[in-house]
Design a protein around this motif. Structure first.
Motif, PDB file in Angstrom:
ATOM      1  N   THR A  29      -6.026  10.155 -12.299  1.00 40.24           N
ATOM      2  CA  THR A  29      -4.857  10.204 -11.433  1.00 40.24           C
ATOM      3  C   THR A  29      -3.615   9.795 -12.215  1.00 40.24           C
ATOM      4  N   PRO A  30      -2.539  10.581 -12.143  1.00 43.58           N
ATOM      5  CA  PRO A  30      -1.303  10.169 -12.836  1.00 43.58           C
ATOM      6  C   PRO A  30      -0.672   8.962 -12.167  1.00 43.58           C
TER       7      PRO A  30
ATOM      8  N   PRO B 230      -8.020  -7.204  -3.987  1.00 48.49           N
ATOM      9  CA  PRO B 230      -8.523  -8.412  -4.644  1.00 48.49           C
ATOM     10  C   PRO B 230      -7.356  -9.166  -5.273  1.00 48.49           C
ATOM     11  N   ALA B 231      -7.371 -10.476  -5.200  1.00 49.66           N
ATOM     12  CA  ALA B 231      -6.251 -11.278  -5.696  1.00 49.66           C
ATOM     13  C   ALA B 231      -6.011 -11.025  -7.182  1.00 49.66           C
ATOM     14  N   GLY B 232      -4.771 -10.664  -7.525  1.00 43.72           N
ATOM     15  CA  GLY B 232      -4.385 -10.497  -8.924  1.00 43.72           C
ATOM     16  C   GLY B 232      -4.885  -9.244  -9.593  1.00 43.72           C
ATOM     17  N   VAL B 233      -5.285  -8.232  -8.842  1.00 38.92           N
ATOM     18  CA  VAL B 233      -5.863  -7.034  -9.433  1.00 38.92           C
ATOM     19  C   VAL B 233      -4.767  -6.095  -9.939  1.00 38.92           C
ATOM     20  N   ASP B 234      -5.059  -5.311 -11.000  1.00 38.05           N
ATOM     21  CA  ASP B 234      -4.174  -4.238 -11.442  1.00 38.05           C
ATOM     22  C   ASP B 234      -4.287  -3.062 -10.483  1.00 38.05           C
ATOM     23  N   VAL B 235      -3.168  -2.394 -10.226  1.00 34.92           N
ATOM     24  CA  VAL B 235      -3.161  -1.225  -9.356  1.00 34.92           C
ATOM     25  C   VAL B 235      -2.416  -0.088 -10.033  1.00 34.92           C
ATOM     26  N   LEU B 236      -2.761   1.128  -9.637  1.00 32.31           N
ATOM     27  CA  LEU B 236      -2.099   2.329 -10.136  1.00 32.31           C
ATOM     28  C   LEU B 236      -1.044   2.747  -9.124  1.00 32.31           C
ATOM     29  N   ALA B 237       0.223   2.744  -9.547  1.00 31.97           N
ATOM     30  CA  ALA B 237       1.330   3.171  -8.692  1.00 31.97           C
ATOM     31  C   ALA B 237       1.661   4.625  -8.998  1.00 31.97           C
ATOM     32  N   GLY B 238       1.535   5.483  -7.990  1.00 33.74           N
ATOM     33  CA  GLY B 238       1.796   6.896  -8.210  1.00 33.74           C
ATOM     34  C   GLY B 238       3.249   7.263  -8.014  1.00 33.74           C
ATOM     35  N   CYS B 239       3.896   6.659  -7.019  1.00 31.24           N
ATOM     36  CA  CYS B 239       5.312   6.894  -6.769  1.00 31.24           C
ATOM     37  C   CYS B 239       5.818   5.761  -5.886  1.00 31.24           C
ATOM     38  N   GLN B 240       7.106   5.755  -5.584  1.00 32.03           N
ATOM     39  CA  GLN B 240       7.680   4.679  -4.777  1.00 32.03           C
ATOM     40  C   GLN B 240       8.819   5.216  -3.926  1.00 32.03           C
ATOM     41  N   LYS B 241       9.098   4.511  -2.836  1.00 36.11           N
ATOM     42  CA  LYS B 241      10.215   4.910  -1.983  1.00 36.11           C
ATOM     43  C   LYS B 241      10.702   3.697  -1.205  1.00 36.11           C
ATOM     44  N   ARG B 242      11.885   3.840  -0.632  1.00 34.89           N
ATOM     45  CA  ARG B 242      12.412   2.793   0.226  1.00 34.89           C
ATOM     46  C   ARG B 242      11.738   2.867   1.590  1.00 34.89           C
ATOM     47  N   GLY B 243      11.443   1.695   2.132  1.00 36.15           N
ATOM     48  CA  GLY B 243      10.840   1.610   3.450  1.00 36.15           C
ATOM     49  C   GLY B 243      11.383   0.399   4.173  1.00 36.15           C
ATOM     50  N   GLN B 244      10.534  -0.239   4.959  1.00 36.09           N
ATOM     51  CA  GLN B 244      10.955  -1.421   5.706  1.00 36.09           C
ATOM     52  C   GLN B 244      11.330  -2.552   4.750  1.00 36.09           C
TER      53      GLN B 244
ATOM     54  N   LEU C  88      -0.110   3.681  -3.645  1.00 35.59           N
ATOM     55  CA  LEU C  88      -1.289   3.480  -4.479  1.00 35.59           C
ATOM     56  C   LEU C  88      -2.295   4.591  -4.185  1.00 35.59           C
ATOM     57  N   PRO C  89      -2.357   5.616  -5.015  1.00 33.84           N
ATOM     58  CA  PRO C  89      -3.211   6.765  -4.706  1.00 33.84           C
ATOM     59  C   PRO C  89      -4.690   6.409  -4.617  1.00 33.84           C
TER      60      PRO C  89
END
Length: 388
Positions: free
Chosen positions: A305-306, A334-348, A363-364
């Motif tokens: 996944t990109p 899980p506390a402190g885990v690495d995650v893959l961020a695919g994209c981002q946007k403004r929200g609440q 997070l795809p």
């Protein structure tokens, strides 16, 4: 869930950067394969046994300490299931009660189900039978003074490849389809409250099938759907509690985290990665360190996944269906885990003193969103992550 804050300074950016060796050909077992494995970087404090086998070419693309023996944790459930199915024949009807136990044992790594079959079918004799049947070289039952601890079965990465090769290429088709179907339906959370979507499941896109293993950690409470809104309940079982000392050359003390299974169309590549971590390592860190190892591997047929990898902070961080706290909770991290961020946007807009942020990351691998507040980055917006 309660969030543990870590002071007034936001965590520094933690970007996992991995150098992947460029491979023009698929190495066979031998010098070329050994040279490639020497390039695998292990995080500090991590020991590993690795075997990656390309079924299309019939060669290993990775071998690192492939014959080293680890305590199997829940990976032994493959042997428990195959032993149960061995003498029943391809058309033997599995009783509904046993089928339910097999399903939850293979999909959600249920320890109670494994214990039922272990006690009923002879304990360590299960392992001995499967060693003889599959000609396993490094596998052995638990130590004699811990006969009920099926998770202390000794297993190597290379033997695990042999187990999957039997299952895919030699087992009766109904057995293969039943077991592999359950592994493809692996749930995010194990029944004991651990997030089991690490390693293969965290790095590669489907199709994949996994049987994971963990031992010696405390869970911060993995849950999905409505259950994800309840406080976590740490859990340990005899299969996961580390023993006071090694036995027969198998380390029973250090926390263990293993990812095994197949990746790619038609189960092209078998992957087995066994890891041990320094005592006291949090589950999220071991989860991330194992992922960092798997991301380096040459896995033919795999699709990745990109996106960009980031560390996270906080406990019980919720992944939501939309970019807002009023949307459904899909699961918790899980506390402190690495995650893959695919994209981002403004929200609440979210405020966690002293931080306020309206940017959310998608997070795809979780199919949902988290506020960027809990992503380890120096600014509100994540660097090198595109807008959604």
């Amino acid at each position: 869930m309660q969030i543990r804050f870590i002071g007034v300074l936001r965590p520094a950016v933690v970007l996992t950067v991995l150098a992947l060796a460029a491979l023009c050909t698929t190495p066979a077992v031998g010098a070329a394969s050994s040279a490639r494995s020497a390039a695998i970087g292990l995080p500090a404090g991590v020991s590993a046994g690795i075997a990656v086998f390309d079924r299309q070419t019939g060669t290993f693309t990775e071998r690192l300490n492939a014959r080293a023996r680890f305590r199997s944790a829940s990976v032994v459930k493959l042997l428990i299931a195959l032993d149960y199915l061995w003498d029943r024949g391809p058309s033997y009807p599995i009783p509904d009660a046993d089928r339910a136990l097999l399903d939850v044992m293979l999909r959600s790594s249920d320890d109670g189900a494994a214990g039922t079959f272990w006690d009923r079918d002879g304990g360590g004799a299960i392992v001995e039978r499967m060693v003889a049947r599959l000609k396993l070289a490094d596998t052995a039952p638990p130590p004699a003074d811990r006969p009920g601890y099926w998770g202390y079965t000794a297993l190597s990465a290379e033997d695990t490849v042999r187990i999957y090769r039997y299952l895919l290429d030699e087992a009766p088709a109904p057995v293969r389809d039943y077991v592999m179907g359950n592994l493809r339906a692996s749930t995010r959370c194990g029944t004991d409250g651990y997030d089991q979507s690490f390693g293969i499941a965290a790095v590669f896109d489907r199709p994949w099938a996994v049987k994971q293993g963990w031992s010696g950690f405390d869970s911060n409470g993995c849950a999905t759907g409505p259950a994800a809104t309840r406080p976590p309940a740490p859990a340990r079982t005899p299969a996961q509690t580390p023993a006071p000392a090694p036995a027969d050359g198998v380390d029973l003390r250090r926390p263990a985290l293993h990812t095994t299974g197949t990746v790619g169309a038609a189960d092209r590549t078998i992957v087995a990665v066994f890891t041990l971590h320094a005592e006291g390592t949090p589950y999220g860190k071991a989860y991330s360190d194992l992922g960092a190892v798997v991301r380096q591997l040459n896995v033919p047929g795999a699709t990745r996944t990109p996106g960009s990898w980031f560390g996270t902070w906080g406990s019980g961080v919720r992944v939501r269906a939309r970019a807002g706290t009023d949307s459904a909770v899909l699961t918790t991290l899980p506390a402190g885990v690495d995650v893959l961020a695919g994209c981002q946007k403004r929200g609440q807009v979210v405020t966690v003193p002293p931080y306020t942020n309206d940017w959310w990351a998608y997070l795809p691998k979780y199919g949902g969103w988290i506020t960027n507040i809990y992503v380890s980055s120096s600014g509100d917006k994540l660097p090198d992550v595109p807008d959604c």
